[in-house]
Design a protein around this motif. Structure first.
Motif: not given
Length: 216
Positions: A127-132
């Motif tokens: 699961a992603p933790t930080h979207w850019l």
């Protein structure tokens, strides 16, 4: 539709498409409306004459399904090969978590549909933790993807869009940073970190190419 191509199959498709375009570039490379007669017309006079006899209404009617035209040779085999090489498989779809209440209120309906469709196709081993959110505009895509425990950084060039995006993120109480950045500038790499999951919607031309280069 076939399943989406991956790995060696994707490379084979790319090389076949690349070879097809190079082989027949004389047909598509001349710039439209810059020639009274296109260079390829001397090689295919029957096809050229047939096309010139068609009306603007004919062209518009066939725009989305040109492979169905009963045009003189060599049109039919080339159109079928182009259709086969350009066919896209379907990505697996997953159910999305419910959006933050009223998150779509300030988003045009068509864009919201695109965001929902895009988000439903994203697959991650972890699961992603930080979207850019790359070329984020107001950050609609990033806010839709953002889940509890995650962070969001939005990169955008237009100060007015940044201001609007910041107001929306504050309104919804979401942990989002909106940063002014020309993504084609030399200092863009400072905003990409290993823990980021970069995403982009409508980052056209060199904008998404730049993202792929830096992310790689």
């Amino acid at each position: 539709m076939p399943s989406i191509l991956q790995g060696p199959a994707l490379l084979d498709r790319f090389q076949a498409l690349d070879g097809f375009l190079l082989e027949h570039q004389a047909l598509w490379h001349p710039r439209p409306f810059h020639h009274l007669q296109l260079p390829w017309e001397t090689a295919h006079p029957e096809l050229a004459q047939w096309l010139r006899q068609r009306s603007l209404e004919d062209a518009e009617a066939a725009h989305n399904q040109p492979q169905q035209l009963q045009a003189p040779a060599p049109f039919a085999p080339l159109a079928e090969q182009a259709r086969a090489l350009g066919a896209l498989g379907e990505l697996p779809i997953k159910a999305l978590p419910a959006p933050h209440p009223r998150l779509n209120v300030d988003v045009p309906g068509r864009k919201w549909q695109q965001i929902e469709a895009f988000a439903a196709c994203l697959q991650f081993d972890r699961a992603p933790t930080h979207w850019l959110d790359w070329c984020s505009g107001k950050g609609h895509l990033g806010r839709r993807l953002l889940q509890p425990g995650q962070q969001l950084t939005c990169l955008e060039y237009d100060p007015a869009l940044i201001d609007s995006g910041e107001q929306l993120s504050r309104h919804h109480g979401l942990p989002a940073r909106h940063v002014q950045q020309d993504v084609l500038a030399d200092d863009t790499a400072q905003h990409l970190c290993a823990e980021h999951s970069p995403v982009a919607l409508h980052a056209c031309g060199d904008l998404h190419v730049r993202l792929i280069q830096l992310a790689s």
